[in-house]
Scaffold this motif. Structure first.
Motif, mmCIF file in Angstrom:
data_model
loop_
_atom_site.group_PDB
_atom_site.id
_atom_site.type_symbol
_atom_site.label_atom_id
_atom_site.label_comp_id
_atom_site.label_asym_id
_atom_site.label_seq_id
_atom_site.Cartn_x
_atom_site.Cartn_y
_atom_site.Cartn_z
ATOM 1 N N GLY A 14 0.792 -1.215 0.000
ATOM 2 C CA GLY A 14 0.000 0.000 0.000
ATOM 3 C C GLY A 14 0.826 1.267 0.000
ATOM 4 O O GLY A 14 0.288 2.368 -0.217
ATOM 5 N N GLY A 15 2.110 1.131 0.234
ATOM 6 C CA GLY A 15 2.998 2.278 0.289
ATOM 7 C C GLY A 15 3.466 2.719 -1.085
ATOM 8 O O GLY A 15 3.033 2.186 -2.115
ATOM 9 N N SER A 16 4.374 3.690 -1.079
ATOM 10 C CA SER A 16 4.870 4.277 -2.323
ATOM 11 C C SER A 16 6.395 4.351 -2.317
ATOM 12 O O SER A 16 7.018 4.480 -1.257
ATOM 13 N N LEU A 17 6.951 4.284 -3.503
ATOM 14 C CA LEU A 17 8.375 4.509 -3.708
ATOM 15 C C LEU A 17 8.553 5.256 -5.024
ATOM 16 O O LEU A 17 7.713 5.159 -5.921
ATOM 17 N N PHE A 69 1.345 2.934 -11.151
ATOM 18 C CA PHE A 69 2.673 3.464 -11.443
ATOM 19 C C PHE A 69 2.566 4.585 -12.475
ATOM 20 O O PHE A 69 1.674 4.571 -13.336
ATOM 21 N N SER A 70 3.512 5.512 -12.401
ATOM 22 C CA SER A 70 3.544 6.612 -13.357
ATOM 23 C C SER A 70 4.991 6.894 -13.742
ATOM 24 O O SER A 70 5.843 7.101 -12.868
ATOM 25 N N ILE A 71 5.253 6.911 -15.048
ATOM 26 C CA ILE A 71 6.599 7.185 -15.535
ATOM 27 C C ILE A 71 6.645 8.589 -16.114
ATOM 28 O O ILE A 71 5.674 9.049 -16.737
ATOM 29 N N SER A 72 7.743 9.272 -15.895
ATOM 30 C CA SER A 72 7.912 10.613 -16.437
ATOM 31 C C SER A 72 9.385 10.828 -16.780
ATOM 32 O O SER A 72 10.249 10.082 -16.309
ATOM 33 N N ARG A 73 9.655 11.834 -17.583
ATOM 34 C CA ARG A 73 11.037 12.122 -17.948
ATOM 35 C C ARG A 73 11.264 13.613 -18.026
ATOM 36 O O ARG A 73 10.316 14.388 -18.268
ATOM 37 N N ASN A 74 12.498 13.998 -17.845
ATOM 38 C CA ASN A 74 12.907 15.387 -17.978
ATOM 39 C C ASN A 74 14.078 15.395 -18.952
ATOM 40 O O ASN A 74 15.199 15.022 -18.587
ATOM 41 N N ASN A 75 13.812 15.816 -20.178
ATOM 42 C CA ASN A 75 14.866 15.781 -21.193
ATOM 43 C C ASN A 75 15.990 16.761 -20.883
ATOM 44 O O ASN A 75 17.135 16.529 -21.246
ATOM 45 N N GLY A 76 15.645 17.857 -20.225
ATOM 46 C CA GLY A 76 16.682 18.827 -19.870
ATOM 47 C C GLY A 76 17.655 18.280 -18.842
ATOM 48 O O GLY A 76 18.864 18.507 -18.917
ATOM 49 N N LYS A 78 17.955 15.021 -18.251
ATOM 50 C CA LYS A 78 18.361 13.676 -18.679
ATOM 51 C C LYS A 78 17.982 12.634 -17.626
ATOM 52 O O LYS A 78 18.764 11.727 -17.296
ATOM 53 N N THR A 79 16.777 12.758 -17.102
ATOM 54 C CA THR A 79 16.322 11.841 -16.071
ATOM 55 C C THR A 79 14.985 11.205 -16.439
ATOM 56 O O THR A 79 14.208 11.755 -17.215
ATOM 57 N N VAL A 80 14.742 10.053 -15.854
ATOM 58 C CA VAL A 80 13.450 9.392 -15.963
ATOM 59 C C VAL A 80 13.073 8.900 -14.565
ATOM 60 O O VAL A 80 13.934 8.456 -13.801
ATOM 61 N N THR A 81 11.808 9.025 -14.239
ATOM 62 C CA THR A 81 11.335 8.713 -12.895
ATOM 63 C C THR A 81 10.163 7.745 -12.964
ATOM 64 O O THR A 81 9.332 7.847 -13.868
ATOM 65 N N LEU A 82 10.117 6.844 -12.005
ATOM 66 C CA LEU A 82 8.987 5.920 -11.891
ATOM 67 C C LEU A 82 8.385 6.103 -10.508
ATOM 68 O O LEU A 82 9.002 5.758 -9.499
ATOM 69 N N GLN A 83 7.192 6.659 -10.469
ATOM 70 C CA GLN A 83 6.454 6.812 -9.216
ATOM 71 C C GLN A 83 5.584 5.583 -9.033
ATOM 72 O O GLN A 83 4.736 5.282 -9.889
#
Length: 119
Positions: A14-17, A69-76, A78-83
């Motif tokens: 039930g938690g988040s990372l 889950f939610s994926i996002s990226r920041n091209n500036g 150069k990162t990608v995140t998975l919530q």
């Protein structure tokens, strides 16, 4: 090319990372051309796709994580995140960041980060 992943850990069901991945300078100039994604591998199982995101923000998710889950990226940056929300014990795995260059059909991987969800 080694991507740098971070953010794994132990959490109750039930938690988040939040997982993060950063591309090295050697591919920073072409980062926007790379489909970024996350894969995972549980003990005794094959590596499976979790989510991907194109440079234009088009996302794709495994059915098992849709809505959680939610994926996002920041091209500036150069990162990608998975919530990862509403985590379940079956989400327990080593999670790998992946960068896929479509034009050359080549893949770059992160070192893997452990996610453990307790019941």
């Amino acid at each position: 090319v080694q991507l740098q992943a971070s953010g794994g850990g132990l959490v109750q069901a039930g938690g988040s990372l939040r997982l993060s991945c950063v591309a090295p300078r050697t591919i920073s100039s072409v980062f926007s051309l790379i489909i970024m994604g996350w894969f995972r591998q549980a003990p005794g199982k094959e590596r499976e796709l979790v989510a991907t995101i194109t440079n234009q923000g088009t996302t794709n998710y495994a059915d098992s994580v849709k809505g959680r889950f939610s994926i996002s990226r920041n091209n500036g940056r150069k990162t990608v995140t998975l919530q990862m929300n509403s985590l379940r014990p079956e989400d327990t795995a080593v999670y790998y960041c992946n960068g896929h260059m479509v034009s050359t059909a080549t893949d770059s991987w992160g070192q893997g980060t452990q996610v453990t969800v307790s019941s």
